[in-house]
Design an enzyme around this catalytic site. Sequence first.
Site, PDB file in Angstrom:
ATOM      1  N   GLY A 237     -29.845  19.335  17.018  1.00 31.48           N
ATOM      2  CA  GLY A 237     -30.060  19.136  15.590  1.00 31.48           C
ATOM      3  C   GLY A 237     -28.763  18.887  14.844  1.00 31.48           C
TER       4      GLY A 237
ATOM      5  CD  GLU B 123     -25.043  13.505  14.247  1.00 35.70           C
ATOM      6  OE1 GLU B 123     -25.690  13.806  15.284  1.00 35.70           O
ATOM      7  OE2 GLU B 123     -25.587  13.109  13.210  1.00 35.70           O
TER       8      GLU B 123
ATOM      9  CG  ASP C 213     -21.957  14.043  27.312  1.00 29.65           C
ATOM     10  OD1 ASP C 213     -22.077  14.916  28.187  1.00 29.65           O
ATOM     11  OD2 ASP C 213     -22.800  13.849  26.416  1.00 29.65           O
TER      12      ASP C 213
ATOM     13  CE  LYS D 228     -25.025  37.256  27.635  1.00 30.65           C
ATOM     14  NZ  LYS D 228     -24.665  38.703  27.720  1.00 30.65           N
TER      15      LYS D 228
ATOM     16  CB  THR E 239     -20.484  29.065  21.842  1.00 29.11           C
ATOM     17  OG1 THR E 239     -21.828  28.781  21.489  1.00 29.11           O
ATOM     18  CG2 THR E 239     -19.573  28.739  20.677  1.00 29.11           C
TER      19      THR E 239
ATOM     20  N   GLY F  60     -45.751   0.510  18.086  1.00 27.03           N
ATOM     21  CA  GLY F  60     -45.450   0.437  19.514  1.00 27.03           C
ATOM     22  C   GLY F  60     -45.324  -1.004  19.970  1.00 27.03           C
TER      23      GLY F  60
ATOM     24  CB  CYS G  28     -45.936  -1.829  12.775  1.00 27.83           C
ATOM     25  SG  CYS G  28     -45.023  -3.284  13.337  1.00 27.83           S
TER      26      CYS G  28
ATOM     27  N   GLY H 151     -50.270  -0.540  14.817  1.00 26.14           N
ATOM     28  CA  GLY H 151     -51.528   0.106  14.443  1.00 26.14           C
ATOM     29  C   GLY H 151     -52.367  -0.744  13.516  1.00 26.14           C
TER      30      GLY H 151
ATOM     31  CG  HIS I 182     -42.253   0.392  10.208  1.00 29.44           C
ATOM     32  ND1 HIS I 182     -42.707   1.165  11.259  1.00 29.44           N
ATOM     33  CD2 HIS I 182     -42.167  -0.879  10.680  1.00 29.44           C
ATOM     34  CE1 HIS I 182     -42.892   0.396  12.319  1.00 29.44           C
ATOM     35  NE2 HIS I 182     -42.570  -0.848  11.995  1.00 29.44           N
TER      36      HIS I 182
ATOM     37  CD  GLU J  64     -43.140   4.489   9.318  1.00 34.86           C
ATOM     38  OE1 GLU J  64     -42.914   3.849  10.365  1.00 34.86           O
ATOM     39  OE2 GLU J  64     -44.101   4.245   8.558  1.00 34.86           O
TER      40      GLU J  64
END
Length: 555
Positions: free
Chosen positions: A16, A154, A161, A201, A205, A369, A396, A398, A522, A524
């Site tokens: 998150g 971010e 990595d 724990k 970290t 999709g 879309c 849908g 879209h 949303e």
Amino acid sequence: MTKLCFITGGVLSGLGKGITTAAIGKLLQFRGFHVDVIKIDPYLNVDPGILNPIEHGEVFITDEVWDFNPAPGFIYRIAEIDQDAGTYERFLDHPFHPSQNITSGQIYLSVIVHERVGKFLGRTIQIVPHITDEVKSRIRNIANKENPDVLLIEIGGTVGDIEAMPFLEAIRQLRLELSEHDTCLVHVTLIPYLESVGQLKSKPTQHSVRTLQGMGLQPDIIVGRARESLSEEIKHKISLYCSVPENAVISNPDLNPIYDLPLYFEQQNMGNYLCSLLKLSYDCKPATEDWTEMVNLFKNATRTINIAMPGKYTSIIDSYVSINYALQDAGAHLDAKVNINWIDTEAIEEKPDKIRVLDSCDGCLLTPGFGSRGVEGMIQTASYAIQKNIPYLGICFGAQLLTVAFARNVMGWKEAHTTEVDAETQLPVIDFLPEQKIIQEKGGTMRLGAHKIIIQEGTKLWDAYHQSVIHERFRHRYHIIEEYMDQMKEKGFITSAYDDTEKIVNAVEIADHPFCVGVQFHPEYTSRPNRPNPLYFAFIKHALERSTLRTNANE
């Protein structure tokens, strides 16, 4: 001068960091500062546009389409970006420009094509300094263009990595080049709960911070993600072993709604601490009242409704993250909590009786999709919603499959299909957009970004928006064919919106259905927790009406 706040993640991905970054931005907005965000993704794709949602999560679409021009003669259209950009927009209510999603693919491509056109004649191209210089240049260019008080950056993935190492090295260099109070580093890390001993724990970290320190980076703040609030004991331990002050160890527990996180950070004095690190001064009390009032809408909703979401990518809910939040946003403003029932449409194809799960739902949202997998199950759910008068919203793909369902079951055109799935169909009610027929490359070549939409008066779409002209965001290659719509109109399947040429169908609906609307766009992506998208609001409103009818019928 713009201050830079870097956010890294440790132990594992999916903690998150995006929500934490957005919440940090909100703390600064509470204090009147102008904030902007960069998301760095270490993968080698130029953008996430052709990544599978099950692997990567949702692809977010921006208003603007950016022509990425790494060198003369090279242009790549980008409006498909990482899903964290949606989180930033929902929290900060500020449009995210696609250039602010930096990928390894963009960085390496820029350096390599510059080498090919002769920018580095006589020099050996290396990770340091050429790749890191390109990273720093992108960051500085965005800071200069947007000129925010604070630019949040971010870094995706997990510290350690290999893909992220050049970006962390670029951060180390920037922190060395800039003044002490011009940058800060927030490290988000997992604090796991060990069931066998009943304790949180801190060891993972500690290891994560040591990895950072080994790269020349010392975090200023550690945000501990855990299922519960961090105790003072574990905060002290993290402070001691990770070399940060105890008041710089911030608890980030599971919260519902997620919009409560800035207020939770505020209770721990994180906003004031950040401002002290960056030497940011402000004269007023943090303006949290409006945000608190909005959060309380989510917390205090008294009703509950169930929304079915049939689709292809239901094995990971992040595939539809903007839809999930748009439903919750609308519900909160209608005094309702929305339970989402994700339905794998392949299972419906295998066992058609499973379609009856829709009977216990108050609405059905058919998801976006691509491709053929699970499509017949999606068409079956659209058909069922038509027959049973279940409030329906198709987004879309849908909307396209709603058209196929109506053509087959109401018009009697049993061979009707989309050419995306059946290129040889004799009744292609869905086909390529005209300009898409000559395109060969897949990346960044769809109809993308915000476009003007002309809504027809007297339709359910008009009732939702109460406007003749709106702008929403698009991402598609295929569209609903107008010549078939002319015939389907006779049975009540109507076009409720066009593009500004009046040649492309942007929305369809069934005239005599309580609420059955399919949109090519879209909505949303423009929903906000304090300002839900009008179409989602209308859909949830009709779902609540069905819920009331079902409750009364059962009493």
